[in-house]
Structures are given as structure tokens and as C-alpha cells.
Design an enzyme around this catalytic site. Structure first.
Site, PDB file in Angstrom:
ATOM      1  N   CYS A 304       0.809  -1.222   0.000  1.00 50.28           N
ATOM      2  CA  CYS A 304       0.000   0.000   0.000  1.00 50.28           C
ATOM      3  C   CYS A 304       0.844   1.274   0.000  1.00 50.28           C
ATOM      4  O   CYS A 304       0.631   2.175  -0.821  1.00 50.28           O
ATOM      5  CB  CYS A 304      -0.960  -0.009   1.192  1.00 50.28           C
ATOM      6  SG  CYS A 304      -0.174   0.056   2.815  1.00 50.28           S
ATOM      7  N   HIS A 352      -2.456   1.263   6.840  1.00 49.76           N
ATOM      8  CA  HIS A 352      -2.885   1.140   5.447  1.00 49.76           C
ATOM      9  C   HIS A 352      -3.130   2.532   4.875  1.00 49.76           C
ATOM     10  O   HIS A 352      -3.476   3.467   5.601  1.00 49.76           O
ATOM     11  CB  HIS A 352      -4.154   0.296   5.325  1.00 49.76           C
ATOM     12  CG  HIS A 352      -4.510  -0.025   3.909  1.00 49.76           C
ATOM     13  ND1 HIS A 352      -3.707  -0.800   3.093  1.00 49.76           N
ATOM     14  CD2 HIS A 352      -5.572   0.353   3.137  1.00 49.76           C
ATOM     15  CE1 HIS A 352      -4.261  -0.901   1.896  1.00 49.76           C
ATOM     16  NE2 HIS A 352      -5.384  -0.207   1.896  1.00 49.76           N
ATOM     17  N   HIS A 364      -5.871   1.725  -4.295  1.00 53.75           N
ATOM     18  CA  HIS A 364      -4.968   1.204  -3.265  1.00 53.75           C
ATOM     19  C   HIS A 364      -4.568  -0.229  -3.575  1.00 53.75           C
ATOM     20  O   HIS A 364      -5.163  -0.895  -4.430  1.00 53.75           O
ATOM     21  CB  HIS A 364      -5.610   1.306  -1.872  1.00 53.75           C
ATOM     22  CG  HIS A 364      -6.755   0.353  -1.634  1.00 53.75           C
ATOM     23  ND1 HIS A 364      -7.030  -0.196  -0.400  1.00 53.75           N
ATOM     24  CD2 HIS A 364      -7.711  -0.145  -2.464  1.00 53.75           C
ATOM     25  CE1 HIS A 364      -8.089  -0.972  -0.483  1.00 53.75           C
ATOM     26  NE2 HIS A 364      -8.530  -0.965  -1.715  1.00 53.75           N
TER      27      HIS A 364
END
Length: 392
Positions: A304, A352, A364
Site C-alpha cells: 500500500c 494502510h 490502493h
């Protein structure tokens, strides 16, 4: 005389004991009841599908957290390795210079010996336990020539600096070893969490996997609904701002004033940010479909924070490697003020991140086994959103 005893029918009690036929039947019934009880007990112990889903999600989140720790340890290790290598090279160069200074002092001693000089000052210096021991003999210093004194001063300076750099190199190597240990631990943690998640999923039947997919689809539909709501709120907010600006412009025009506030453009206040964000988003969109791989920074795969770092680098902005640092690399804005290009961070431990594309959606790299994709920022629920950061 014939006996008048009647034989007892099979299956009656004799002294309180059942016959073999009834005993066998009773034992069979007990065994069947025991098996049923065990099966019921095992069914009670088996986690529900919702519990399995939660456990798997938790494991993936823990793996994500460990991945960011791995990324941080990897970055730290690389920096420390570079520093250690530089220090070792520096020590080698300084050692060479120290040897040259020692050779120069040795040449003075040899010359004094050949000429039979009465005061072999340089030889005395070289045989002393430490340079300071020699300097304590101030009478010998007084008898040194100018060239000898310069050579001795140079030797002492070289020796002192070399010893200092050797100590720095030793400490740097120790720090590197520690970082390598942290890196190894973080890597093992990621691998263990992912293995646990895969093992849990492997226990599910085909029917359970289908039900799990249905649950996930419901979550996605709810996330999409929330994204639409956010998009409507943001659109209404922009419209209100535009109407307020138009009213202000009308008031300025009627009063005969002009200025920077007279523009009716709907472009963001900072057009340079919009330009950079467009480049970052163009890069991110080009990565859609590439696999998530923990610790990866491209070009074939990403995790990520590796994706967001690479996207903004394409726009000329250098972001730190980890989510922990990226969240501090810009200005925090409210979700209602989020603009395309902003970074959306998730979870209390900030493990994240995705890049906002507008209308409640982001690009993402979700988790292992998935691919870079567009998805609602509410993919894991509204409470999962930590903050929004404008990086440039």
C-alpha cells in the site's frame, strides 16, 4: 420323575444381569449417543463463518502492520549499511595516511641512526607506549627539528582521527546488526500471519467460501453506498462555495471594486497541487491490476505505501517509505474537504493507505492475494478511516 421347571425366556434378568443380546444392544446405543454428543461438541467448538471472516481480516491487518514495520526496518538497515560502508572506507583511507605518517617518522629515525646523531628523537617517539608518553619528555621536544615536529603532529592527528572513525564504524556495524535482526523478525511475523490466514481459509468448504463471498459482496455494496453519500455531500459543499463566491463577486462588481476575489473559477485554490495530483493519479491508475506484494515498491508489484510513494514520486514529490511517516508528510484535512490526490489512512495504528480519486473512491493495494484496484474508502467500514493528508 419329570421336572416341572420352565425355561426362562431369552432376554429376562438373571440375578440383575442382562443377557448378552440385551447387553450388546445397550452398548451400541451408548456408543451412538457418545458419538452424537462428540459431534455436537465439535460443532459447538467450530467457529462461525462470521468469526472466521473476522479472524482472517484481523490476520491480514496484523500482516499489514508487520509489513510496515518490515518496510521501516528495511529502510533503516539500508541507511545504516550505507553509513557503515562509508565509515569503513574512511577508516581504510585514514589508516593508509597513518601508515604514511609513520613511515615518514621512521625515515627520520633511520637518518639519525646513519649519521650517528646524539638524540634519536624520532626513534624514541616510535618506541614510546603512547604519543603522550613521548610528549611528556619535553626536553626531547625541544631538541626536535621543525620537520620532525610537523611529522609528529601529523602522525598524532592521523592516529587520533583514525581511532575515532574506527569506533564510529564499530558502533555503526553493531547498529546494522540490530536492524538486520529487526528486519528478520518483521519478515517472519508477516509470513506467519499470512500463513495463518491461508490455513484458516483452507478449512472452509466450498459452500462456506460461497457464503463468505456473499458477505463480502454485501460489505462492498454498503461501502459503495457510503461513497455515494460522501460524493453528494462534497458536491453540495462545492456548489455552496461556488454560490458564495459568485455572490461575493456580484457584490464587488456593484461596488465598483475589482481584485483577486473577482474570479469565478471553480478550480482548486492551489492549482499547482491539482496539477501534481493529476500526475500522481495517472500513475496510480496505470498500476491497476498489478499484484499486492508486501514490501514491494514497483514496478511490477506494490504494497500500500509503496504504491502511494511511487505515485507521488511520479508527480515530483518524495514521500517517506512507510505509512507511519507518510501520515506526517503533509497537511491533514477533513474527509469532507478531501481532494483527488490526497492520501487516506486507515486504522488506529495507521497501517494502510490509499490515494483518493474523488467521489468517495480511492486507488490502493489492499492485501496479499489481491491486486491494485479502485475501491470505496469505506471498504472496511467508516470507523476504519484514520485521517486524510494532502502531501504537497
Amino acid at each position: 420323575m419329570a421336572s416341572h421347571r420352565k425355561s426362562r425366556p431369552t432376554g429376562t434378568r438373571v440375578a440383575g444381569i442382562r443377557t448378552p443380546a440385551l447387553a450388546t444392544a445397550a452398548l451400541t446405543s451408548v456408543a451412538l449417543l457418545s458419538q452424537s454428543a462428540n459431534a455436537a461438541h465439535e460443532a459447538d467448538d467450530k467457529p462461525s463463518l462470521e468469526e472466521v471472516e473476522k479472524k482472517v481480516d484481523d490476520l491480514y491487518r496484523q500482516a499489514g502492520s508487520a509489513t510496515e514495520k518490515y518496510n521501516a526496518a528495511k529502510e533503516k538497515t539500508a541507511k545504516q549499511r550505507k553509513r557503515a560502508d562509508a565509515l569503513i572506507d574512511d577508516v581504510a583511507k585514514r589508516t593508509q595516511k597513518l601508515n604514511e605518517a609513520r613511515e615518514e617518522l621512521g625515515s627520520f629515525a633511520s637518518a639519525q641512526y646513519r649519521t650517528g646523531a646524539a638524540a634519536p628523537d624520532t626513534a624514541t617517539f616510535l618506541l614510546a607506549d603512547t604519543p603522550q608518553d613521548y610528549f611528556d619528555q619535553t626536553q626531547l621536544m625541544d631538541r626536535m627539528t621543525g620537520r620532525q615536529k610537523v611529522a609528529v603532529d601529523d602522525y598524532i592527528a592521523q592516529q587520533s582521527e583514525t581511532m575515532k572513525k574506527r569506533q564510529e564504524a564499530t558502533e555503526s556495524l553493531e547498529a546494522l546488526t540490530e536492524s538486520q535482526g529487526d528486519l528478520k523478525t518483521a519478515k517472519a511475523t508477516v509470513q506467519r500471519k499470512l500463513a495463518d490466514a491461508r490455513e484458516l481459509m483452507s478449512r472452509l468448504t466450498a459452500e462456506e467460501k460461497a457464503r463468505l463471498a456473499a458477505i463480502e459482496k454485501q460489505k462492498q455494496e454498503e461501502a459503495a453506498r457510503k461513497a455515494d453519500e460522501l460524493a453528494r455531500r462534497q458536491a453540495a459543499q462545492r456548489q455552496a462555495q461556488e454560490e458564495a463566491a459568485q455572490q461575493q463577486d456580484s457584490g464587488s462588481s456593484s461596488s465598483g471594486t475589482t481584485g483577486s476575489g473577482s474570479s469565478t473559477s471553480t478550480a482548486p485554490a492551489d492549482s499547482s497541487y491539482a496539477t501534481k495530483a493529476d500526475k500522481a493519479l495517472a500513475f496510480a491508475r496505470a498500476q491497476i491490476g498489478k499484484p499486492y506484494v508486501w514490501g514491494a515498491v514497483g514496478p511490477g508489484s506494490y504494497d500500500c505505501s509503496g504504491l502511494t510513494q511511487a505515485a507521488w514520486k511520479a508527480a515530483g514529490v518524495d514521500l517517506p517509505r512507510t505509512t507511519y511517516d507518510q501520515v506526517n508528510a503533509g497537511t491533514t484535512v477533513s474527509l469532507s474537504q478531501a481532494q483527488p490526490g490526497d492520501l487516506v489512512f486507515f486504522y488506529d495504528d495507521v497501517t494502510h493507505v490509499g490515494i483518493y480519486i474523488g467521489n468517495g473512491m480511492m486507488i490502493h493495494a489492499p492485501k496479499p492475494g489481491t491486486y491494485v484496484r479502485e475501491e470505496s474508502i469505506y471498504y472496511d467500514g467508516e470507523s476504519a478511516i484514520h485521517s486524510v493528508v494532502r502531501p504537497a
